[in-house]
Design a protein around this motif. Sequence first.
Motif, PDB file in Angstrom:
ATOM      1  N   ALA A  94       0.826  -1.248   0.171  1.00  0.00           N
ATOM      2  CA  ALA A  94      -0.079  -0.173  -0.097  1.00  0.00           C
ATOM      3  C   ALA A  94       0.769   1.226   0.041  1.00  0.00           C
ATOM      4  N   GLU A  95       2.022   1.197   0.873  1.00  0.00           N
ATOM      5  CA  GLU A  95       2.940   2.381   0.728  1.00  0.00           C
ATOM      6  C   GLU A  95       3.485   2.658  -0.610  1.00  0.00           C
ATOM      7  N   ILE A  96       3.840   1.538  -1.144  1.00  0.00           N
ATOM      8  CA  ILE A  96       4.254   1.617  -2.630  1.00  0.00           C
ATOM      9  C   ILE A  96       3.438   2.018  -3.677  1.00  0.00           C
ATOM     10  N   TYR A  97       2.243   1.594  -3.452  1.00  0.00           N
ATOM     11  CA  TYR A  97       1.020   2.157  -4.585  1.00  0.00           C
ATOM     12  C   TYR A  97       0.823   3.681  -4.357  1.00  0.00           C
ATOM     13  N   THR A  98       0.743   4.058  -3.144  1.00  0.00           N
ATOM     14  CA  THR A  98       0.495   5.563  -2.831  1.00  0.00           C
ATOM     15  C   THR A  98       1.787   6.349  -2.776  1.00  0.00           C
ATOM     16  N   ASN A  99       2.867   5.643  -2.731  1.00  0.00           N
ATOM     17  CA  ASN A  99       4.370   6.579  -2.793  1.00  0.00           C
ATOM     18  C   ASN A  99       4.047   7.289  -1.330  1.00  0.00           C
ATOM     19  N   ALA A 100       3.808   6.531  -0.458  1.00  0.00           N
ATOM     20  CA  ALA A 100       3.881   7.161   1.009  1.00  0.00           C
ATOM     21  C   ALA A 100       5.017   7.696   1.427  1.00  0.00           C
ATOM     22  N   LEU A 101       6.017   7.394   0.868  1.00  0.00           N
ATOM     23  CA  LEU A 101       7.461   7.830   1.464  1.00  0.00           C
ATOM     24  C   LEU A 101       7.944   8.858   0.390  1.00  0.00           C
ATOM     25  N   GLY A 102       7.240   9.059  -0.769  1.00  0.00           N
ATOM     26  CA  GLY A 102       7.603  10.263  -1.656  1.00  0.00           C
ATOM     27  C   GLY A 102       9.037   9.873  -2.455  1.00  0.00           C
ATOM     28  N   ALA A 103       9.144   8.493  -3.016  1.00  0.00           N
ATOM     29  CA  ALA A 103      10.353   8.104  -3.718  1.00  0.00           C
ATOM     30  C   ALA A 103      10.271   8.569  -5.051  1.00  0.00           C
ATOM     31  N   VAL A 104      11.199   9.249  -5.614  1.00  0.00           N
ATOM     32  CA  VAL A 104      11.249   9.641  -7.032  1.00  0.00           C
ATOM     33  C   VAL A 104      10.950   8.586  -7.951  1.00  0.00           C
ATOM     34  N   GLU A 105      11.627   7.254  -7.718  1.00  0.00           N
ATOM     35  CA  GLU A 105      11.393   6.290  -8.637  1.00  0.00           C
ATOM     36  C   GLU A 105       9.907   5.641  -8.788  1.00  0.00           C
ATOM     37  N   LEU A 106       9.044   5.982  -7.794  1.00  0.00           N
ATOM     38  CA  LEU A 106       7.742   5.496  -7.907  1.00  0.00           C
ATOM     39  C   LEU A 106       6.656   6.521  -8.619  1.00  0.00           C
ATOM     40  N   LYS A 107       7.346   7.548  -9.009  1.00  0.00           N
ATOM     41  CA  LYS A 107       6.541   8.725  -9.635  1.00  0.00           C
ATOM     42  C   LYS A 107       6.452   8.319 -11.290  1.00  0.00           C
ATOM     43  N   ALA A 190       5.486  -6.491  -6.356  1.00  0.00           N
ATOM     44  CA  ALA A 190       4.704  -7.176  -7.037  1.00  0.00           C
ATOM     45  C   ALA A 190       3.190  -7.150  -6.586  1.00  0.00           C
ATOM     46  N   LEU A 191       2.980  -7.049  -5.416  1.00  0.00           N
ATOM     47  CA  LEU A 191       1.624  -6.820  -4.609  1.00  0.00           C
ATOM     48  C   LEU A 191       1.070  -5.683  -5.087  1.00  0.00           C
ATOM     49  N   ALA A 192       1.950  -4.500  -5.147  1.00  0.00           N
ATOM     50  CA  ALA A 192       1.417  -3.213  -5.278  1.00  0.00           C
ATOM     51  C   ALA A 192       1.087  -3.172  -6.872  1.00  0.00           C
ATOM     52  N   ASN A 193       1.825  -3.954  -7.702  1.00  0.00           N
ATOM     53  CA  ASN A 193       1.267  -3.927  -8.972  1.00  0.00           C
ATOM     54  C   ASN A 193      -0.050  -4.619  -8.997  1.00  0.00           C
ATOM     55  N   THR A 194      -0.171  -5.446  -8.356  1.00  0.00           N
ATOM     56  CA  THR A 194      -1.528  -6.122  -8.399  1.00  0.00           C
ATOM     57  C   THR A 194      -2.698  -5.314  -7.649  1.00  0.00           C
ATOM     58  N   PHE A 195      -2.266  -4.225  -6.693  1.00  0.00           N
ATOM     59  CA  PHE A 195      -3.117  -3.336  -6.292  1.00  0.00           C
ATOM     60  C   PHE A 195      -3.756  -2.666  -7.501  1.00  0.00           C
ATOM     61  N   ALA A 196      -2.585  -2.058  -8.209  1.00  0.00           N
ATOM     62  CA  ALA A 196      -3.009  -1.130  -9.501  1.00  0.00           C
ATOM     63  C   ALA A 196      -4.051  -1.866 -10.311  1.00  0.00           C
ATOM     64  N   HIS A 197      -3.799  -3.136 -10.643  1.00  0.00           N
ATOM     65  CA  HIS A 197      -4.578  -3.909 -11.635  1.00  0.00           C
ATOM     66  C   HIS A 197      -5.902  -4.190 -11.019  1.00  0.00           C
ATOM     67  N   GLU A 198      -6.161  -4.686  -9.750  1.00  0.00           N
ATOM     68  CA  GLU A 198      -7.340  -4.836  -9.320  1.00  0.00           C
ATOM     69  C   GLU A 198      -8.170  -3.531  -9.194  1.00  0.00           C
ATOM     70  N   LEU A 199      -7.606  -2.405  -8.737  1.00  0.00           N
ATOM     71  CA  LEU A 199      -8.270  -1.187  -8.410  1.00  0.00           C
ATOM     72  C   LEU A 199      -8.443  -0.576  -9.476  1.00  0.00           C
TER      73      LEU A 199
END
Length: 545
Positions: A94-107, A190-199
């Motif tokens: 969930a943190e990866i999907y929302t980029n809760a930590l503000g990582a540039v790589e996840l933008k 991998a799970l965060a990517n599944t988050f994106a697919h299912e949502l």
Amino acid sequence: LWDRPAYRMRRFNLTAEPGEHPCWAGFKSMMRDTDRCKGWQRSYVPKGQKQSFYNTGASRSSNFTLEDVVADQINVWLEENSTDVHRDVAVKAAEIYTNALGAVELKPTEDTASWMEQECKVMGQMPFMYSCSNKINVLVQKCGFDNAFVMSNDYLVNYPAPVNNKSEPNNDIIFYLCTEMVDGNPNPYALANTFAHELAHVIQGGFGHSSGVMMEGGATWLEGNLLNLAPRPMIFAWGFRDWNRINAAHIYAETKQTNARKFYQIHAMLLTYLSQDELLGDQGSSALQNYETFNQDITPFGRRTYDYFLQFVGKDRPKSFAPRVLEVNSVEHPFGEVLLNFRVALASQCIVDPSKRPSDPRYLMPENLRDRPFWDCTSFPTFSPEVGSASHEGMNLHYGGAAMYRLALPRDATIRMDPKADWQVRTKVLAAGTGSGPAEVRELRPGDEVTFRGDREIFVVQVNVDPEGETLSREDKGNVWHQVDCEWLKPGCVGKAWTVNRNGFYPSLAAEGLRSPMMKLPKEAKNISLSFQAWWRLEAVEKGF
């Protein structure tokens, strides 16, 4: 048609406020300015407290603990007897999907902060106008199988009305995550990517329903191209023995037997191809896959949707609507053209030297994928120049299926099409460029030929674009009326009686009258009477009488 989220905002009189997250754009105005939810908003127990939900995997009610609220967007709930690993992986995903930590790589883009934000910017808001809530709920539950899924009926249970204070806790925006899936692959990315697919399916559900291949293709497109990630590889999930058989399969095939369920990847790559700015762009491609209805009788499927949108590939978006009549007599139709050009673009990825590829974007994949072939270039039937001449009888192409052949650097090659070739199959020949000339793409019809001068790599691409591939003719439906022994109608009756079909039902969307042959009465006959025994509701009685 071209901006479903904006249409829905107008329909519900919603206004996005400055700073409002794209996934909930309009939620505040809905609660404040409209009577949509009757003043009720879904609330949740405090973090660390329990709530009863229905475990949809195991079909039982169970207690779940609210373990975390990530980025004020996602509630992570754990079923009793879940482990610390289940918790940690779900929260990190969930943190990866929302980029809760503000990582540039996840933008995904310079102006998008997270995968979640990008998803909603392109595809539309979460369906809060039906859930009366502004949180995504992840239920980590033991299912008895390895999967993750969503259910649109959760929040559409009262459609067209929203849920209310009498609705069940599951009548919300819920992502069901099976603990077995985490056990099998505890990788939070991998799970965060599944988050994106299912949502993505949750967003789609807020607009209605369409065919499975379109909805899954759209979600798979989102998890790769739209998030600026690599596309889902063909090796994902089920294996297969023959690339060419998968390529030749029916474009809407979706079983392990027919195409190893590779419709996810194939339709995702079709949308990836179309999302180039020179073709439909991200927004146009999203509009195509997001066109859905809540009326199951007219669920969008195939060319009924594709042909309208695809007629504007490479053109400006229309300012007004005009319906399109589907072409069923000629291979010149938008879907067929796009399917053929898309397969040429896949073949272009197999030309190693970028300077020798076509320059026309119709024959190219997006720039970031042009050096990364999606299809196995070594799988094409290949002919070497030593052969001198060669012929191929072709492959058994199902509707929308393709075949690609490679000629390895022949000199002054001439390609001929048999005059008796199937007219429903369109063929384009891609010849790589040379030091003195650009790449060329030529279409051949039965009886045509073309010569390419010089030593150059050549790909022959064919697609079955049967204009009647998505139609049912009257002959396809079968006869409405059949004769059977009339004793079924009346004991002791001798002869035949008419009934509708053999199982007592009319073929769908068919109407057919019944008229007996002309009956001639003898001239001397007088005072003759005819009597008929018939049933009006033919489908409603046993055996169709």
